[in-house]
Design a protein around this motif. Structure first.
Motif, PDB file in Angstrom:
ATOM      1  N   UNK A 186      -6.704  -2.940   5.562  1.00  0.00           N
ATOM      2  CA  UNK A 186      -5.682  -1.773   5.485  1.00  0.00           C
ATOM      3  C   UNK A 186      -4.487  -2.477   6.089  1.00  0.00           C
ATOM      4  N   UNK A 187      -4.080  -2.439   7.132  1.00  0.00           N
ATOM      5  CA  UNK A 187      -2.880  -3.060   7.473  1.00  0.00           C
ATOM      6  C   UNK A 187      -2.348  -4.164   7.075  1.00  0.00           C
ATOM      7  N   UNK A 188      -2.979  -5.200   6.839  1.00  0.00           N
ATOM      8  CA  UNK A 188      -2.500  -6.465   6.499  1.00  0.00           C
ATOM      9  C   UNK A 188      -2.837  -6.749   5.070  1.00  0.00           C
ATOM     10  N   UNK A 189      -3.265  -5.765   4.369  1.00  0.00           N
ATOM     11  CA  UNK A 189      -3.441  -6.060   2.869  1.00  0.00           C
ATOM     12  C   UNK A 189      -2.932  -4.894   2.158  1.00  0.00           C
ATOM     13  N   UNK A 190      -3.545  -3.631   2.102  1.00  0.00           N
ATOM     14  CA  UNK A 190      -2.913  -2.264   1.542  1.00  0.00           C
ATOM     15  C   UNK A 190      -1.664  -2.161   1.813  1.00  0.00           C
ATOM     16  N   UNK A 191      -1.347  -2.263   3.164  1.00  0.00           N
ATOM     17  CA  UNK A 191       0.303  -1.705   3.537  1.00  0.00           C
ATOM     18  C   UNK A 191       1.297  -2.899   3.296  1.00  0.00           C
ATOM     19  N   UNK A 192       0.894  -4.011   2.825  1.00  0.00           N
ATOM     20  CA  UNK A 192       1.852  -4.722   2.363  1.00  0.00           C
ATOM     21  C   UNK A 192       1.535  -4.991   0.715  1.00  0.00           C
ATOM     22  N   UNK A 193       1.015  -4.122   0.080  1.00  0.00           N
ATOM     23  CA  UNK A 193       0.888  -4.129  -1.205  1.00  0.00           C
ATOM     24  C   UNK A 193       0.035  -5.441  -1.867  1.00  0.00           C
ATOM     25  N   UNK A 194      -0.782  -5.951  -0.980  1.00  0.00           N
ATOM     26  CA  UNK A 194      -1.779  -7.011  -1.571  1.00  0.00           C
ATOM     27  C   UNK A 194      -3.339  -6.549  -1.044  1.00  0.00           C
ATOM     28  N   UNK A 195      -3.655  -5.517  -1.752  1.00  0.00           N
ATOM     29  CA  UNK A 195      -5.307  -5.133  -1.287  1.00  0.00           C
ATOM     30  C   UNK A 195      -6.049  -6.148  -0.914  1.00  0.00           C
ATOM     31  N   UNK A 196      -7.150  -6.215  -0.306  1.00  0.00           N
ATOM     32  CA  UNK A 196      -8.391  -7.030   0.017  1.00  0.00           C
ATOM     33  C   UNK A 196      -9.122  -6.638  -1.514  1.00  0.00           C
ATOM     34  N   UNK A 197      -9.470  -7.914  -2.070  1.00  0.00           N
ATOM     35  CA  UNK A 197     -10.230  -7.891  -3.232  1.00  0.00           C
ATOM     36  C   UNK A 197     -11.683  -7.351  -3.135  1.00  0.00           C
ATOM     37  N   UNK A 198     -12.149  -7.497  -2.025  1.00  0.00           N
ATOM     38  CA  UNK A 198     -13.530  -7.041  -1.860  1.00  0.00           C
ATOM     39  C   UNK A 198     -13.670  -5.433  -1.535  1.00  0.00           C
ATOM     40  N   UNK A 245       8.848  -8.993   5.653  1.00  0.00           N
ATOM     41  CA  UNK A 245       8.576  -7.930   4.335  1.00  0.00           C
ATOM     42  C   UNK A 245       8.546  -6.327   4.825  1.00  0.00           C
ATOM     43  N   UNK A 246       8.934  -5.532   4.037  1.00  0.00           N
ATOM     44  CA  UNK A 246       8.808  -4.038   4.167  1.00  0.00           C
ATOM     45  C   UNK A 246       7.278  -3.857   4.051  1.00  0.00           C
ATOM     46  N   UNK A 247       6.815  -2.865   4.759  1.00  0.00           N
ATOM     47  CA  UNK A 247       5.392  -2.234   4.662  1.00  0.00           C
ATOM     48  C   UNK A 247       5.653  -0.722   4.641  1.00  0.00           C
ATOM     49  N   UNK A 248       4.381  -0.047   4.339  1.00  0.00           N
ATOM     50  CA  UNK A 248       4.365   1.191   4.330  1.00  0.00           C
ATOM     51  C   UNK A 248       2.630   1.607   4.859  1.00  0.00           C
ATOM     52  N   UNK A 249       2.719   2.505   5.666  1.00  0.00           N
ATOM     53  CA  UNK A 249       1.257   2.744   6.115  1.00  0.00           C
ATOM     54  C   UNK A 249       1.009   4.332   5.556  1.00  0.00           C
ATOM     55  N   UNK A 250       0.129   4.252   4.455  1.00  0.00           N
ATOM     56  CA  UNK A 250       0.155   5.721   3.834  1.00  0.00           C
ATOM     57  C   UNK A 250      -0.541   6.792   4.718  1.00  0.00           C
ATOM     58  N   UNK A 251      -1.283   6.230   5.690  1.00  0.00           N
ATOM     59  CA  UNK A 251      -1.932   7.209   6.765  1.00  0.00           C
ATOM     60  C   UNK A 251      -1.316   7.534   7.828  1.00  0.00           C
ATOM     61  N   UNK A 276       7.424  -2.993   9.079  1.00  0.00           N
ATOM     62  CA  UNK A 276       7.478  -4.599   8.514  1.00  0.00           C
ATOM     63  C   UNK A 276       6.175  -5.274   8.644  1.00  0.00           C
ATOM     64  N   UNK A 277       6.042  -6.324   8.106  1.00  0.00           N
ATOM     65  CA  UNK A 277       4.818  -7.078   8.391  1.00  0.00           C
ATOM     66  C   UNK A 277       4.381  -7.465   9.633  1.00  0.00           C
ATOM     67  N   UNK A 278       5.860  -8.019  10.370  1.00  0.00           N
ATOM     68  CA  UNK A 278       5.745  -8.100  11.915  1.00  0.00           C
ATOM     69  C   UNK A 278       5.111  -6.935  12.697  1.00  0.00           C
ATOM     70  N   UNK A 279       5.687  -5.907  12.358  1.00  0.00           N
ATOM     71  CA  UNK A 279       4.998  -4.554  13.012  1.00  0.00           C
ATOM     72  C   UNK A 279       3.684  -4.409  12.663  1.00  0.00           C
ATOM     73  N   UNK A 280       3.422  -4.727  11.612  1.00  0.00           N
ATOM     74  CA  UNK A 280       1.641  -4.649  11.332  1.00  0.00           C
ATOM     75  C   UNK A 280       1.176  -5.791  12.239  1.00  0.00           C
TER      76      UNK A 280
END
Length: 195
Positions: free
Chosen positions: A57-69, A118-124, A133-137
């Motif tokens: 979630x945090x290091x995939x979806x929120x950075x626009x790179x969803x985990x493939x599984x 990198x900018x990130x967004x946490x939809x929840x 940011x990625x560093x914040x995540x």
């Protein structure tokens, strides 16, 4: 003076915490991995399963790179609340551990690609605070992973007395038995005092 930037240290500490998580489930049978050990059902395999969602979630979806599984328990509400905190009979220990390792590898690859700024967004999260940011995540995932690694260490110790990696630095099993007895002796002095 520190020799590495704080954010780089965070990623290194996260990787260390992940290794602690994996060490806590190593060498155990299916029952020990699944056995609920607290009144709220906390169990080793369930905590690892929960951490898969944290990574993805945090290091995939929120950075626009969803985990493939796909993580079926995220969408399947039929399993009820806490569905990410226990493994179904069809989810083996090997499956959960391997999926956690893959989620961590995916997180690391994403972080290497996007960089800490990198900018990130946490939809929840609430809308007014969801941009970060990625560093914040990384800091957020480090906090969660470290906390859960501590839980896992205690659960593992309750199973087979295996504590952290520095367990043998203090002494052997006899030393720890005597140490624990000494602590209990002190504690008993306060049992009836009401303090």
């Amino acid at each position: 003076m520190p020799t590495t930037p704080i954010r780089q240290d965070d990623h290194g500490y996260l990787q260390e915490s992940r290794q602690t998580v994996l060490g806590c489930v190593e060498g155990l049978g299916a029952y020990e991995l699944r056995h609920p050990m607290t009144p709220t059902g906390t169990n080793l395999l369930g905590v690892v399963k929960h951490l898969i969602g944290i990574e993805a979630g945090y290091l995939g979806v929120c950075l626009g790179h969803p985990f493939e599984q796909p993580l079926p328990w995220i969408a399947d509400e039929s399993l009820g609340p806490n569905r990410d905190m226990w493994a179904t009979a069809d989810e083996s220990g090997d499956y959960i551990v391997e999926l956690y390792q893959r989620a961590c590898a995916h997180s690391d690859a994403v972080l290497a690609e996007v960089g800490p700024a990198a900018e990130a967004s946490v939809p929840w999260w609430p809308e007014e605070v969801r941009v970060t940011t990625a560093a914040g995540l990384v800091a957020r995932v480090l906090k969660d992973t470290s906390m859960h690694a501590g839980q896992l260490q205690i659960l593992r110790e309750l199973i087979d007395s295996r504590a952290g990696t520095d367990w043998s630095d203090a002494g052997d099993r006899d030393w720890w038995r005597d140490y624990t007895a000494r602590l209990e002796e002190v504690a008993l002095r306060f049992r009836s005092s009401g303090e």
